[in-house]
Design a protein around this motif. Structure first.
Motif, PDB file in Angstrom:
ATOM      1  N   THR A  23      -1.355  -2.989  -0.045  1.00  0.00           N
ATOM      2  CA  THR A  23      -1.160  -1.532  -0.094  1.00  0.00           C
ATOM      3  C   THR A  23      -0.161  -1.042   0.936  1.00  0.00           C
ATOM      4  O   THR A  23      -0.160  -1.498   2.083  1.00  0.00           O
ATOM      5  CB  THR A  23      -2.530  -0.853   0.169  1.00  0.00           C
ATOM      6  OG1 THR A  23      -3.463  -1.342  -0.783  1.00  0.00           O
ATOM      7  CG2 THR A  23      -2.441   0.665   0.064  1.00  0.00           C
ATOM      8  N   ILE A  61       1.573   2.819   2.267  1.00  0.00           N
ATOM      9  CA  ILE A  61       1.488   4.276   2.148  1.00  0.00           C
ATOM     10  C   ILE A  61       2.880   4.893   2.276  1.00  0.00           C
ATOM     11  O   ILE A  61       3.594   4.587   3.232  1.00  0.00           O
ATOM     12  CB  ILE A  61       0.534   4.864   3.224  1.00  0.00           C
ATOM     13  CG1 ILE A  61      -0.879   4.268   3.099  1.00  0.00           C
ATOM     14  CG2 ILE A  61       0.486   6.398   3.115  1.00  0.00           C
ATOM     15  CD1 ILE A  61      -1.559   4.475   1.747  1.00  0.00           C
ATOM     16  N   ASN A 120      -0.187   6.179  -2.263  1.00  0.00           N
ATOM     17  CA  ASN A 120      -0.717   4.820  -2.144  1.00  0.00           C
ATOM     18  C   ASN A 120      -0.062   3.924  -3.210  1.00  0.00           C
ATOM     19  O   ASN A 120      -0.363   4.011  -4.389  1.00  0.00           O
ATOM     20  CB  ASN A 120      -2.242   4.865  -2.329  1.00  0.00           C
ATOM     21  CG  ASN A 120      -2.907   3.517  -2.106  1.00  0.00           C
ATOM     22  OD1 ASN A 120      -2.487   2.507  -2.674  1.00  0.00           O
ATOM     23  ND2 ASN A 120      -3.937   3.483  -1.289  1.00  0.00           N
TER      24      ASN A 120
END
Ligand SMILES: Nc1nc(=O)c2c([nH]1)NC[C@@H]1CN(c3ccc(C(=O)N[C@@H](CCC(=O)O)C(=O)O)cc3)CN21
Ligand SMILES: O=c1ccn([C@H]2C[C@H](O)[C@@H](COP(=O)(O)O)O2)c(=O)[nH]1
Length: 283
Positions: A29, A31, A219
């Motif tokens: 992940t 951001i 995200n």
């Protein structure tokens, strides 16, 4: 195409593993990502390092603009992407608000075309935007939002690409689209096409020249079972030049989009691509 590959590489290099309770999988992940598409210059942001099924992405957008709430309606116009979320998602199957096979509930287009006001009114956000822009009006609130926390329990999935803001500057129309959650190998391949096509279509039906579309993602993730094909196959390929999107010039109004438009009204010119990659899909 370069910005897509750069985002994939950034996730691989800088991403953090995060457990996802809804799917039971881990996601690499990152951001914050900002993508930009030159709609005025018709550089269609189609992925070239694998075959992209762009028609299904445009069909999905058309279904949102029409306010569809059933996976069967999406299938009928050439889009299979909602079958799993409508029919194979345990939490939604157990939800008492689900109205049988294929029902998606009050998601996306339902909110865009029939947001339920507290006084019982139904609010058509898209109609207001098209009417304003057609008259050359931008009231700095030309916002189409699907994100309605008061009705999350009435739908199968919270919207991922949830808000689209249109801006008119002189004769040029711009679009800023916001996405809270992005499956980069599968979803983004569709979402890029949709942001580009949404601006091109709304500019065409409101009589303006398209400018740029700005796509803001919070995200951005790669599911654990997608990482192998991404790093070992897709990221090893060299991209080709962007193709062009040709939209039938006879599409002139929101009613046209609602009634007779089909996928035959969209053509892509000059699409050179590598072989398909079948990425795993997480429900
Ligand atoms: N995990 C997940 N990722 C998503 O991208 C996603 C969801 N869920 N749920 C809601 C919608 C449905 N979307 C989808 C669903 C499936 C494909 C998909 O399977 N695409 C394949 C083939 C498409 C086809 O043959 O038409 C691909 O290779 O792009 C893409 C987007 C995007 N969204
Ligand atoms: O247009 C879309 C719709 C969905 N996605 C992806 C992003 C996530 O991987 C899932 C949704 O899961 P949440 O738990 O609700 O975040 O679907 C996408 O990329 N684009």
């Amino acid at each position: 195409m370069k910005q897509y590959l750069q985002l994939c590489q950034r996730i691989v290099d800088e991403g953090t593993w995060v457990d996802n309770a809804r799917t039971g999988k881990r996601c690499l992940t990152l951001i914050n990502a900002d993508l930009e598409y030159d709609v005025g210059g018709n550089a269609f942001p189609l992925i070239t390092t694998r075959k992209s099924y762009w028609k299904a992405a445009i069909a999905e957008l058309l279904g949102y603009l029409r306010g569809y709430s059933s996976a069967a309606e999406f299938r009928a116009i050439g889009c299979n992407t909602w079958n799993a979320n409508a029919n194979d998602n345990a939490a939604w199957l157990a939800n008492p608000h689900r109205r049988g096979e294929d029902d998606m509930g009050r998601v996306y287009g339902v909110q865009g075309r029939a947001w339920q006001g507290p006084d019982g009114r139904s609010i058509d956000q898209l109609r207001k935007i098209v009417d304003d822009l057609s008259q050359g009006v931008d009231d700095r609130g030309e916002i189409l939002t699907f994100y309605n926390p008061g009705e999350f329990h009435l739908g199968c999935l919270r919207p991922c690409m949830h808000t689209h803001t249109f801006s008119l500057v002189g004769e040029r129309l711009f679009l800023t689209s916001y996405q809270r959650s992005c499956d980069v190998p599968l979803g983004l391949n569709f979402n890029q096409v949709q942001v580009f096509t949404l601006l091109a279509l709304v500019a065409q039906i409101t009589g303006h020249k398209p400018g740029k579309a700005y796509h803001k993602i919070v995200n951005a993730h790669i599911y654990e079972d997608q990482l192998g094909p991404m790093t070992q196959v897709q990221l090893k390929r060299q991209p080709y030049a962007s193709p062009r999107l040709i939209i039938n010039p006879a599409i002139r109004s929101l009613e046209d989009l609602e009634t007779w438009v089909t996928l035959d009204d969209f053509q892509v010119e000059g699409y050179q691509h590598h072989d398909p990659i079948a990425y795993p899909f997480s429900v």
